[in-house]
Structure formats: structure tokens, C-alpha cells
Motif scaffolding. Structure first.
Motif, mmCIF file in Angstrom:
data_model
loop_
_atom_site.group_PDB
_atom_site.id
_atom_site.type_symbol
_atom_site.label_atom_id
_atom_site.label_comp_id
_atom_site.label_asym_id
_atom_site.label_seq_id
_atom_site.Cartn_x
_atom_site.Cartn_y
_atom_site.Cartn_z
ATOM 1 N N THR A 20 0.832 -1.215 0.000
ATOM 2 C CA THR A 20 0.000 0.000 0.000
ATOM 3 C C THR A 20 0.862 1.258 0.000
ATOM 4 O OG1 THR A 20 -1.731 -1.203 1.160
ATOM 5 C CG2 THR A 20 -1.840 1.194 1.247
ATOM 6 N N CYS A 23 2.162 1.874 -3.457
ATOM 7 C CA CYS A 23 1.144 2.382 -4.394
ATOM 8 C C CYS A 23 0.811 3.852 -4.098
ATOM 9 C CB CYS A 23 -0.128 1.538 -4.329
ATOM 10 S SG CYS A 23 0.082 -0.099 -5.040
ATOM 11 N N ASN A 292 -4.655 -10.645 -1.175
ATOM 12 C CA ASN A 292 -5.077 -9.511 -1.991
ATOM 13 C C ASN A 292 -4.833 -8.195 -1.230
ATOM 14 O OD1 ASN A 292 -6.474 -7.768 -3.627
ATOM 15 N ND2 ASN A 292 -8.345 -9.010 -3.710
ATOM 16 N N THR A 294 -5.968 -5.332 -2.157
ATOM 17 C CA THR A 294 -6.919 -4.308 -2.619
ATOM 18 C C THR A 294 -7.675 -3.615 -1.488
ATOM 19 O OG1 THR A 294 -7.194 -5.545 -4.654
ATOM 20 C CG2 THR A 294 -8.839 -3.863 -4.209
ATOM 21 N N LEU A 297 -5.508 -1.089 -0.044
ATOM 22 C CA LEU A 297 -5.259 -0.072 -1.086
ATOM 23 C C LEU A 297 -6.468 0.865 -1.202
ATOM 24 C CD1 LEU A 297 -3.718 -2.267 -3.950
ATOM 25 C CD2 LEU A 297 -2.508 -0.740 -2.393
ATOM 26 N N GLU A 317 -7.326 4.785 -7.555
ATOM 27 C CA GLU A 317 -8.518 3.938 -7.714
ATOM 28 C C GLU A 317 -8.655 3.477 -9.170
ATOM 29 O OE1 GLU A 317 -12.329 5.615 -6.551
ATOM 30 O OE2 GLU A 317 -13.256 3.622 -6.595
ATOM 31 N N ILE A 320 -6.175 0.678 -9.775
ATOM 32 C CA ILE A 320 -6.634 -0.577 -9.149
ATOM 33 C C ILE A 320 -7.740 -1.190 -10.024
ATOM 34 C CG2 ILE A 320 -7.824 -1.572 -7.138
ATOM 35 C CD1 ILE A 320 -6.584 0.789 -5.468
ATOM 36 N N ALA A 350 0.630 -5.201 -6.640
ATOM 37 C CA ALA A 350 0.948 -3.788 -6.381
ATOM 38 C C ALA A 350 1.812 -3.220 -7.513
ATOM 39 C CB ALA A 350 1.658 -3.648 -5.036
ATOM 40 N N ILE A 353 -0.304 -2.284 -10.400
ATOM 41 C CA ILE A 353 -1.080 -1.056 -10.133
ATOM 42 C C ILE A 353 -0.175 0.166 -10.280
ATOM 43 C CG2 ILE A 353 -2.281 0.204 -8.283
ATOM 44 C CD1 ILE A 353 -3.275 -2.678 -7.356
#
Ligand code: NAD
Length: 358
Positions: A20, A23, A292, A294, A297, A317, A320, A350, A353
């Protein structure tokens, strides 16, 4: 430059926290991370699950993101999650549940927001262990004062629901609805059975709703709500719930949008907000670079928006959503077959993304 406390947590926490932070950094948001610890790992090292330094960091920084923390069942420390919510009076838990194209779900049109009361109800931590003096005294008092008898070998959890606590969470739900172009708030309860707690909740919900004539209001009994969410989730918009129902229905709604790996959240108080995934520390996956990222994130996306980094939040967003829609660089839980060998690890998802943001 703004500072954000990153609590690394335990179990799968540290690996999704790393993914995270990478990202968020790739969005270009001007953020300095203040990395802190909480949970079973730091408990094993220092004897405390939440060091003072972590609390001090939360007090001084602009925002906070928290990876999951294990709560040992029956023994050990009380939930650090509950402790933090109470310490910073983070009374509102916001959990958006939205379908992204490409997720594994029976539904493709869900856009719900759960607003869960975070400080009262059976989660207030007022509990009396079976066979203790306090439990026996309480049972004695209740048996003398009520018309129902409690068995002497009972443990007791108290469920407080206050007018002030209900008022502020229902207002939070309506204010959120108004600020985010939402049309309807549904208050969820079991007022037909628990008249003095859920009944009070419903009465206060109705009262607060009168101040928001531009937003529709309705209520649902919690069991019916569960069935409706499975059958016709598209009828619902913002749901406001007491603590326990909010916890359970958050997972139900996470299931509607692809599972716990997809469900973000934020805990809001009057002065502080701490963002975290709905899911827990999934200890069996610890250190495997498998889960995951997500949910955490998307929690970071909520945090960026809340801090005013709107363009950065949108960038993250969209990236992702694009990776999920392509379905190539996603973790095992997002594949049609969970044993699909083409699933990638947490850090590789990640990376994909981050590549979309460059
Ligand atoms: P959990 O959410 O940790 O995991 C349940 C299952 O969901 C996992 O076994 C896994 O199959 C799946 N899952 C969860 N997160 C996933 C992810 N990111 N990607 C893919 N699959 C994922 O729930 P649990 O096993 O009931 O709880 C484990 C610990 O976490 C407990 O100690 C619990 O108290 C704690 N917990 C912490 C928080 C928090 O820190 N906010 C929230 C819930 C539970």
C-alpha cells in the motif's frame, strides 16, 4: 507535506502495508510515512501490543492507515482495534462496498455504503465473566429487579445504546449521504425485540431523519435486511447500523462485491480518522506474499480523498480498477479458479497497479 502513521499490524499486515505504501507513493501524493507497530509481533518483542510511540504518532500525524491486527480469542489482550476506536473516539466506521468490473461476484451493480457505529452496543467491552463475584452480584441484582431469571452459570455482555451515540452516527450517515450525492439512508435494527436499545436507536434515527428532507429515509429489521441484501442489493444506498449488526453486515456486503480482499474502510472521530481494511490478519497466509492487497489499497484511496489528495486518490482507484478489469496481475482470490497458477502475489499485484500510474 503531510504525515501519515502507518501501523504495520501482524499476520498479513506488514506485507499489505508495504504494498500500500508503494502504491500511495506512486500517486505522487506529498506524504511522509511514520511507520509504527501494533499487534502480536510487537507484543512478543516488547510485552505490549500497542507501544506508547504508536499512540504518540497517532496523536501528532495528519492521518493514519492501519494494517490488520490479530485478536487472540478468549485469552491475551483485548482487541487493539476496539481499544484504538475507543481511545480516539472513532465513532463512525465507513465501509463502501462497490463492484469493480472483473471481480468474482454474482452481482455487478452494487454501490452500497455501510456506516457502522463503533463505540457502543455489545462491543463496548462491558463484560462479566461467568462465576466471578461481579457476575454473581450482577445476576443477583437482575434476578431481584426484573421479571426474567438469568441462570447462575451465565456470562454477561452489556449492550448500551445511547441517544447521543445514536444521534451522532445517524447524523454522520446523513451528512455523508448529502456530501456524496447519495439518495437514501436505511437504518437497521431489531427494535421489535430489543425495545430499549434498538427501539431507542430507531426512534432517534427517525428524529434525525427529519432534519434531512432532501435524503430519503427508511428502516429495516436486521434479519430482513440480510435477505434483502442478498436478493435486491441494488435497492440500497447508505445503511446505518449499530456496532454488532454493522460488523456482520460489513462482511456480508464484502461478500457481495468479491470478498474480504475487496472491502475497505475508515474509522472517523471528531478529530482523527484511521483507515483500515474490513478483513483481519488472516494468520495462515502470513509471509506468503499471497493475499489480496486491494482492501487496504482502497482504504488508502479513502484516506487520500479525506486528506484532500483528490486527483491522487482518483489516479490510484483507476489504476486498481484497471488491473482488476484486466484480471491478469491479480491474487488467487480474484481468479475464477482459486488454484489458478497464473495468480500473482501481493507485491506483484501492487507492481501492476504502480505501472498503471506511470
Ligand atoms: P480474516 O479476515 O483475517 O480472514 C478470514 C479469511 O478471509 C482468510 O482466511 C482468507 O481466506 C480471507 N481473507 C482475508 N483477508 C484477505 C485478503 N486480503 N486477501 C485474500 N483473502 C483474504 O478473519 P479471521 O480469520 O476471522 O480473523 C483473523 C484475525 O484477525 C483474528 O484475530 C481477528 O480478531 C482479527 N481481525 C482483525 C481486524 C482488524 O485488524 N481490523 C478485523 C477483523 C478481524
Amino acid at each position: 507535506m503531510k504525515t501519515v502513521t502507518m501501523i504495520m499490524g501482524d499476520g498479513i499486515g506488514p506485507e499489505i502495508a508495504q504494498a500500500t505504501m508503494r502504491c500511495v507513493d506512486a500517486t505522487g501524493a506529498q506524504i511522509k510515512w511514520d511507520i509504527q507497530q501494533a499487534g502480536t509481533d510487537i507484543m512478543a518483542q516488547t510485552g505490549t501490543p500497542i507501544p506508547d510511540e504508536t499512540i504518540k504518532s497517532l496523536e501528532r500525524t495528519d492521518a493514519a492507515l492501519k494494517a490488520p491486527i490479530t485478536t487472540p480469542v478468549g485469552t491475551g489482550f483485548r482487541s487493539i482495534n476496539v481499544h484504538l476506536r475507543q481511545m480516539f473516539d472513532l465513532y463512525a466506521c465507513l465501509r463502501p462496498c462497490k463492484t469493480y468490473k472483473g471481480i468474482r461476484s454474482k452481482y455487478d451493480n452494487i454501490d452500497l455504503v455501510i456506516v457502522r457505529e463503533n463505540t457502543e452496543d455489545c462491543y463496548a467491552g462491558i463484560e462479566f465473566q461467568k462465576d466471578t463475584d461481579a457476575a454473581n452480584e450482577l445476576i443477583g441484582w437482575l434476578n431481584n429487579h426484573g421479571n426474567k431469571k438469568i441462570k447462575p452459570d451465565s456470562g454477561i455482555t452489556i449492550k448500551p445504546i445511547s441517544v447521543s451515540g445514536t444521534e451522532r452516527i445517524v447524523k454522520f450517515a446523513f451528512d455523508y449521504a448529502r456530501a456524496n450525492g447519495r439518495k437514501k439512508v436505511t437504518s437497521v435494527h431489531k427494535a421489535n425485540i430489543m425495545k430499549h436499545t434498538d427501539g431507542l436507536w430507531l426512534e432517534v434515527s427517525r428524529e434525525v431523519a427529519k432534519s434531512y428532507p432532501d435524503i430519503q429515509f427508511e428502516d429495516r429489521i436486521v434479519d430482513n435486511m440480510c435477505m434483502q441484501l442478498v436478493q435486491v442489493p441494488e435497492l440500497y444506498d447508505v445503511l446505518v447500523l449499530p456496532n454488532l449488526y454493522g460488523d456482520i453486515l460489513s462482511d456480508l456486503c464484502a461478500g457481495l462485491v468479491g470478498g474480504l480482499g475487496m472491502a475497505p474502510g475508515g474509522n472517523f472521530g471528531t478529530k482523527k480518522a484511521i483507515f483500515e481494511a474490513t478483513h483481519g490478519s488472516a494468520p495462515k497466509y502470513k509471509g506468503l506474499n499471497k493475499v489480496n492487497p486491494t482492501a487496504l489499497l482502497l482504504s488508502a484511496v479513502l484516506m487520500l480523498r479525506n486528506m484532500g489528495f483528490i486527483a491522487e486518490a482518483d489516479r490510484m482507484e483507476n489504476a486498481i480498477a484497471a488491473v482488476i478489469a484486466e484480471g491478469k496481475y491479480v491474487t488467487y482470490d480474484m481468479k475464477a479458479d482459486r488454484n489458478d497458477p497464473s495468480a500473482v502475489g501481493t507485491q506483484e499485484m501492487a507492481n501492476a497497479i504502480i505501472a498503471k500510474m506511470q
